[in-house]
Design a protein around this motif. Structure first.
Motif, PDB file in Angstrom:
ATOM      1  N   GLY A 258       0.871  -1.210   0.054  1.00  0.00           N
ATOM      2  CA  GLY A 258       0.043   0.064  -0.099  1.00  0.00           C
ATOM      3  C   GLY A 258       0.996   1.299  -0.021  1.00  0.00           C
ATOM      4  O   GLY A 258       1.750   1.284  -0.526  1.00  0.00           O
ATOM      5  N   ARG A 259       0.535   2.228   0.814  1.00  0.00           N
ATOM      6  CA  ARG A 259       1.150   3.614   0.729  1.00  0.00           C
ATOM      7  C   ARG A 259       2.627   3.268   1.424  1.00  0.00           C
ATOM      8  O   ARG A 259       2.931   2.374   2.025  1.00  0.00           O
ATOM      9  CB  ARG A 259       0.364   4.293   1.654  1.00  0.00           C
ATOM     10  N   THR A 260       3.280   4.212   1.354  1.00  0.00           N
ATOM     11  CA  THR A 260       4.923   4.540   1.530  1.00  0.00           C
ATOM     12  C   THR A 260       4.834   3.823   2.889  1.00  0.00           C
ATOM     13  O   THR A 260       4.718   4.188   4.064  1.00  0.00           O
ATOM     14  CB  THR A 260       5.520   5.889   1.515  1.00  0.00           C
ATOM     15  N   PHE A 261       5.365   2.764   3.050  1.00  0.00           N
ATOM     16  CA  PHE A 261       5.824   1.982   4.388  1.00  0.00           C
ATOM     17  C   PHE A 261       6.972   2.573   5.276  1.00  0.00           C
ATOM     18  O   PHE A 261       6.415   2.940   6.547  1.00  0.00           O
ATOM     19  CB  PHE A 261       6.502   0.650   4.152  1.00  0.00           C
ATOM     20  N   SER A 262       7.744   3.302   4.586  1.00  0.00           N
ATOM     21  CA  SER A 262       8.635   4.346   5.514  1.00  0.00           C
ATOM     22  C   SER A 262       8.021   5.389   6.149  1.00  0.00           C
ATOM     23  O   SER A 262       8.701   6.053   7.144  1.00  0.00           O
ATOM     24  CB  SER A 262       9.826   4.510   4.954  1.00  0.00           C
ATOM     25  N   SER A 263       6.795   5.789   6.086  1.00  0.00           N
ATOM     26  CA  SER A 263       5.988   6.952   6.621  1.00  0.00           C
ATOM     27  C   SER A 263       5.337   6.400   8.053  1.00  0.00           C
ATOM     28  O   SER A 263       4.800   7.101   8.496  1.00  0.00           O
ATOM     29  CB  SER A 263       5.043   7.343   5.611  1.00  0.00           C
ATOM     30  N   TYR A 264       5.898   4.998   8.279  1.00  0.00           N
ATOM     31  CA  TYR A 264       4.812   4.627   9.231  1.00  0.00           C
ATOM     32  C   TYR A 264       5.691   3.989  10.360  1.00  0.00           C
ATOM     33  O   TYR A 264       6.830   3.343   9.780  1.00  0.00           O
ATOM     34  CB  TYR A 264       3.996   3.597   8.773  1.00  0.00           C
ATOM     35  N   ALA A 265       5.491   4.174  11.684  1.00  0.00           N
ATOM     36  CA  ALA A 265       6.080   3.489  12.755  1.00  0.00           C
ATOM     37  C   ALA A 265       5.486   2.153  12.705  1.00  0.00           C
ATOM     38  O   ALA A 265       4.019   2.006  12.385  1.00  0.00           O
ATOM     39  CB  ALA A 265       6.121   4.261  14.036  1.00  0.00           C
ATOM     40  N   VAL A 266       6.309   0.898  13.375  1.00  0.00           N
ATOM     41  CA  VAL A 266       5.335  -0.122  13.405  1.00  0.00           C
ATOM     42  C   VAL A 266       5.679  -0.775  14.721  1.00  0.00           C
ATOM     43  O   VAL A 266       6.730  -0.849  15.316  1.00  0.00           O
ATOM     44  CB  VAL A 266       6.123  -1.112  12.398  1.00  0.00           C
ATOM     45  N   GLY A 267       4.451  -1.294  15.212  1.00  0.00           N
ATOM     46  CA  GLY A 267       4.704  -1.894  16.470  1.00  0.00           C
ATOM     47  C   GLY A 267       4.369  -3.473  16.433  1.00  0.00           C
ATOM     48  O   GLY A 267       3.680  -3.804  15.340  1.00  0.00           O
ATOM     49  N   TRP A 268       4.797  -4.032  17.364  1.00  0.00           N
ATOM     50  CA  TRP A 268       4.058  -5.911  17.601  1.00  0.00           C
ATOM     51  C   TRP A 268       3.460  -5.585  18.892  1.00  0.00           C
ATOM     52  O   TRP A 268       3.787  -5.038  19.843  1.00  0.00           O
ATOM     53  CB  TRP A 268       5.237  -6.719  17.793  1.00  0.00           C
ATOM     54  N   PHE A 269       2.208  -6.295  18.886  1.00  0.00           N
ATOM     55  CA  PHE A 269       1.343  -6.412  20.004  1.00  0.00           C
ATOM     56  C   PHE A 269       1.017  -7.877  20.216  1.00  0.00           C
ATOM     57  O   PHE A 269       1.281  -8.623  19.098  1.00  0.00           O
ATOM     58  CB  PHE A 269      -0.092  -5.567  20.051  1.00  0.00           C
ATOM     59  N   ARG A 270       0.478  -8.379  21.436  1.00  0.00           N
ATOM     60  CA  ARG A 270       0.180  -9.688  21.465  1.00  0.00           C
ATOM     61  C   ARG A 270      -0.960  -9.640  22.328  1.00  0.00           C
ATOM     62  O   ARG A 270      -1.128  -8.929  23.323  1.00  0.00           O
ATOM     63  CB  ARG A 270       1.147 -10.679  21.976  1.00  0.00           C
ATOM     64  N   GLN A 271      -1.551 -10.848  22.452  1.00  0.00           N
ATOM     65  CA  GLN A 271      -2.892 -10.943  23.052  1.00  0.00           C
ATOM     66  C   GLN A 271      -3.183 -12.605  23.215  1.00  0.00           C
ATOM     67  O   GLN A 271      -2.962 -13.316  22.330  1.00  0.00           O
ATOM     68  CB  GLN A 271      -4.357 -10.640  22.098  1.00  0.00           C
ATOM     69  N   ALA A 272      -2.862 -12.796  24.631  1.00  0.00           N
ATOM     70  CA  ALA A 272      -3.284 -14.137  25.001  1.00  0.00           C
ATOM     71  C   ALA A 272      -4.454 -14.414  25.337  1.00  0.00           C
ATOM     72  O   ALA A 272      -5.152 -13.573  25.546  1.00  0.00           O
ATOM     73  CB  ALA A 272      -2.170 -14.575  26.337  1.00  0.00           C
ATOM     74  N   PRO A 273      -4.998 -15.835  25.257  1.00  0.00           N
ATOM     75  CA  PRO A 273      -6.411 -15.958  25.672  1.00  0.00           C
ATOM     76  C   PRO A 273      -6.962 -15.589  26.992  1.00  0.00           C
ATOM     77  O   PRO A 273      -6.226 -15.619  28.117  1.00  0.00           O
ATOM     78  CB  PRO A 273      -6.553 -17.623  25.691  1.00  0.00           C
ATOM     79  N   GLY A 274      -8.004 -14.827  27.002  1.00  0.00           N
ATOM     80  CA  GLY A 274      -8.562 -14.088  28.164  1.00  0.00           C
ATOM     81  C   GLY A 274      -8.036 -12.858  28.596  1.00  0.00           C
ATOM     82  O   GLY A 274      -8.309 -12.503  29.600  1.00  0.00           O
ATOM     83  N   LYS A 275      -6.923 -12.543  27.838  1.00  0.00           N
ATOM     84  CA  LYS A 275      -6.399 -11.197  28.339  1.00  0.00           C
ATOM     85  C   LYS A 275      -6.503 -10.078  27.264  1.00  0.00           C
ATOM     86  O   LYS A 275      -6.805 -10.276  25.947  1.00  0.00           O
ATOM     87  CB  LYS A 275      -4.652 -11.647  28.368  1.00  0.00           C
ATOM     88  N   GLU A 276      -6.119  -9.013  27.529  1.00  0.00           N
ATOM     89  CA  GLU A 276      -6.145  -7.773  26.723  1.00  0.00           C
ATOM     90  C   GLU A 276      -4.927  -7.897  25.914  1.00  0.00           C
ATOM     91  O   GLU A 276      -3.841  -8.239  26.321  1.00  0.00           O
ATOM     92  CB  GLU A 276      -6.334  -6.558  27.459  1.00  0.00           C
ATOM     93  N   ARG A 277      -5.073  -7.214  24.397  1.00  0.00           N
ATOM     94  CA  ARG A 277      -3.853  -6.783  23.828  1.00  0.00           C
ATOM     95  C   ARG A 277      -3.142  -5.859  24.482  1.00  0.00           C
ATOM     96  O   ARG A 277      -3.176  -5.307  25.061  1.00  0.00           O
ATOM     97  CB  ARG A 277      -4.253  -6.664  22.452  1.00  0.00           C
ATOM     98  N   GLU A 278      -1.353  -6.457  24.483  1.00  0.00           N
ATOM     99  CA  GLU A 278      -0.410  -5.773  25.110  1.00  0.00           C
ATOM    100  C   GLU A 278       0.425  -5.414  24.150  1.00  0.00           C
ATOM    101  O   GLU A 278       1.007  -5.836  23.022  1.00  0.00           O
ATOM    102  CB  GLU A 278      -0.044  -6.531  26.429  1.00  0.00           C
ATOM    103  N   PHE A 279       1.271  -4.316  24.555  1.00  0.00           N
ATOM    104  CA  PHE A 279       2.223  -3.799  23.800  1.00  0.00           C
ATOM    105  C   PHE A 279       3.563  -4.760  23.821  1.00  0.00           C
ATOM    106  O   PHE A 279       3.905  -4.983  24.792  1.00  0.00           O
ATOM    107  CB  PHE A 279       2.785  -2.469  24.023  1.00  0.00           C
TER     108      PHE A 279
END
Length: 124
Positions: free
Chosen positions: A26-47
């Motif tokens: 899609g649009r210029t990738f270098s214009s974006y910061a990128v993060g990884w998050f994770r979500q375990a069963p029964g838990k909220e998504r976390e940074f």
């Protein structure tokens, strides 16, 4: 619009390693910061970790510091997450996300686009 696709998840024993990839189109990738998050069963998504647009700055959750490494290759429109010394508590669905923000990259709500996630399972 940015489309993100994660890959590289799987089943690994405790102490093992995996490398996740987040491929963008899609649009210029270098214009974006990128993060990884994770979500375990029964838990909220976390940074988990984030990297700024140039790759010059990275931010890690305390729980993964020293074990996970994020990097990016803007020429390939891809961000990588190298995970080592994996623990059973790292088991989760891992999502990559793209943000136009310069700051507050640990905050889930500051991300504009999300991938579909990839499962990581660490057995004890």
């Amino acid at each position: 619009q940015v489309q993100l696709v994660e890959s590289g998840g799987g089943l690994v024993q405790a102490g093992g390693s995996l490398r996740l990839s987040c491929a963008a189109s899609g649009r210029t990738f270098s214009s974006y910061a990128v993060g990884w998050f994770r979500q375990a069963p029964g838990k909220e998504r976390e940074f988990v970790v984030a990297i700024n647009r140039s790759g010059g700055s990275t931010y890690y959750a305390d729980s993964v510091k020293g074990r996970f490494t994020i990097s990016r290759d803007n020429a390939k429109n891809t961000v990588y997450l190298q995970m080592s010394s994996l623990k059973p508590e790292d088991t989760a669905v891992y999502y990559c996300a793209a943000s136009q923000n310069y700051y507050q990259l640990v905050t889930l709500g500051n991300y504009d686009y999300w991938g579909q996630g990839t499962q990581v399972t660490v057995s004890s």
